[in-house]
Design an enzyme around this catalytic site. Structure first.
Site, PDB file in Angstrom:
ATOM      1  N   CYS A 241       0.867  -1.179   0.000  1.00 30.66           N
ATOM      2  CA  CYS A 241       0.000   0.000   0.000  1.00 30.66           C
ATOM      3  C   CYS A 241       0.903   1.228   0.000  1.00 30.66           C
ATOM      4  CB  CYS A 241      -0.892  -0.012   1.237  1.00 30.66           C
ATOM      5  SG  CYS A 241      -1.932   1.452   1.370  1.00 30.66           S
TER       6      CYS A 241
ATOM      7  N   ASN B  90      -3.172  -6.884  -1.368  1.00 30.63           N
ATOM      8  CA  ASN B  90      -4.581  -7.289  -1.455  1.00 30.63           C
ATOM      9  C   ASN B  90      -4.830  -8.538  -0.607  1.00 30.63           C
ATOM     10  OD1 ASN B  90      -3.748  -6.130  -4.248  1.00 30.63           O
ATOM     11  ND2 ASN B  90      -5.955  -5.935  -4.214  1.00 30.63           N
TER      12      ASN B  90
HETATM   13 MG    MG Z   1      -6.246  -2.116  -5.306  1.00 31.54          MG
END
Ligand code: MG
Ligand code: HMG
Length: 304
Positions: free
Chosen positions: A242, A251
């Site tokens: 991220c 994810n």
């Molecule tokens: Mg995404």
């Protein structure tokens, strides 16, 4: 909870796109193809393989045209790519991809930072390219990002996202994937968001795209499943990260999703052992340990 489970759920694999776009290394095309082959061998039928975005903005996916050219069509497998604008569509048509993903954020600030346009201007661009894509025989899927929270604007009213999803569906998106882009979602919030969408959209029009930044992706998936969602995006090994939380997980890991679903008797069409092997390939191509739980624990010991 979970009293009425479906027989089957559809998994949308995003490691090659969402995973790799967040990796610090640029993975060579040949290694991406190895990962793609391993994912196909595991039985994944929907694979987002790259993005036709600016190589200056996302250098990790700068080989999109080359990758798409080298991927051989496989029966029963849909390869897709993100597409932000007419230039992206031109590349997608040239590469003969079966499906494109149009992406827009529910947060004005995040959208501006992601694609350098307002939400309205982004939707106006999509109004140009979606009909052209469909005329070229390309299926169109949509994403609405930052629905669970935005790094700049904080909480987002899901009804803002729903209004955008309606616009995407009017443009011909067969499905809209709802993004917890920065992985801040919690289960009751997920239930509330999904209920807002399913009051006005059919379940098959909605997918969940959950990031596991704070370890809540699987819990949120289960709530989505309980509310009627049958489509989940995931990334093998939990590949990715991220940009707003350096070092955090990517994810929802595909192996964790598939392990959990199979354990509850819900079919996915995916071979978990081969998927685990694909996770090992993913780990070797990025050269760092991946965070997925099943990826780390293994699946062989489960054989009785
Ligand atoms: Mg995404
Ligand atoms: P811009 O700089 O505003 O673009 O970027 P522009 O139209 O002004 O063009 C500038 C230059 O880029 C020109 O080249 C264009 O030709 C070129 P120059 O004349 O300077 O040589 N260009 C392109 N090149 C290749 N392919 C294209 C393209 N378009 C323009 N398609 C742009 C606007 C949208 C291109 C840029 O902001 C961009 O590429 N953004 C990508 C952002 C991105 O990929 N973010 C990650 C995906 S979204 C996400 O991860 C969320 C999701 O996972 C769901 C969730 O988690 O919630 C989907």
């Amino acid at each position: 909870m979970l009293d009425q489970l479906p027989d089957r759920v559809s998994v949308y694999e995003v490691s090659l796109r969402d995973g790799l776009q967040n990796e610090p290394v640029v993975v060579p095309t040949t290694k991406k193809l190895r990962l793609l082959d391993a994912l196909v061998a595991a039985g994944l039928g929907r694979i987002e393989m790259t993005s036709f975005v600016s190589p200056k903005w996302v250098p990790q996916l700068a080989d999109a045209d080359e990758l798409a050219r080298l991927v051989e069509p496989r029966p029963g497998v849909t390869f897709s790519a993100l597409c932000p604008n007419p230039k992206g569509l031109e590349r997608a048509i040239h590469a003969k991809v079966a499906e494109i993903g149009l992406f827009v954020s529910a947060s004005e600030t995040h959208n501006k930072k992601n694609v350098n346009k307002t939400i309205e201007a982004t939707l106006a661009t999509f109004a140009e390219i979606a009909p052209a894509a469909r005329a070229a025989g390309i299926r169109v899927r949509g994403y609405v990002s930052t629905l669970w929270g935005c790094p700049y604007e904080g909480k987002i009213d899901p009804r803002r996202g729903l209004a955008i999803a309606h616009r995407l569906i009017e443009l011909g998106c067969y499905q809209v994937s709802l993004g917890d882009t920065i992985g801040v979602g919690t289960p009751l919030q997920t239930r509330d968001i999904v209920r807002v969408f399913l009051r006005e959209l059919r379940p098959e029009q909605v997918a969940l795209h959950l990031h596991d930044t704070r370890g809540t992706a699987l819990a949120n998936m289960l709530v989505g499943l309980d509310c009627g969602i049958r489509d989940f995006d995931a990334s093998v090994g939990g590949l990715g990260g991220c940009p707003y939380a350096p070092g955090a997980a990517g994810n929802l890991a595909t192996e964790d999703l598939v392990f959990t679903l199979h354990g509850m008797g819900v079919a996915t069409g995916i071979d978990l052992e081969r998927l685990w092997e694909a996770g090992k390939v993913a780990e070797s191509v990025v050269g760092r340990p991946l965070p997925g739980k099943v990826h780390q624990a293994g699946v062989r010991s489960l054989r009785s």
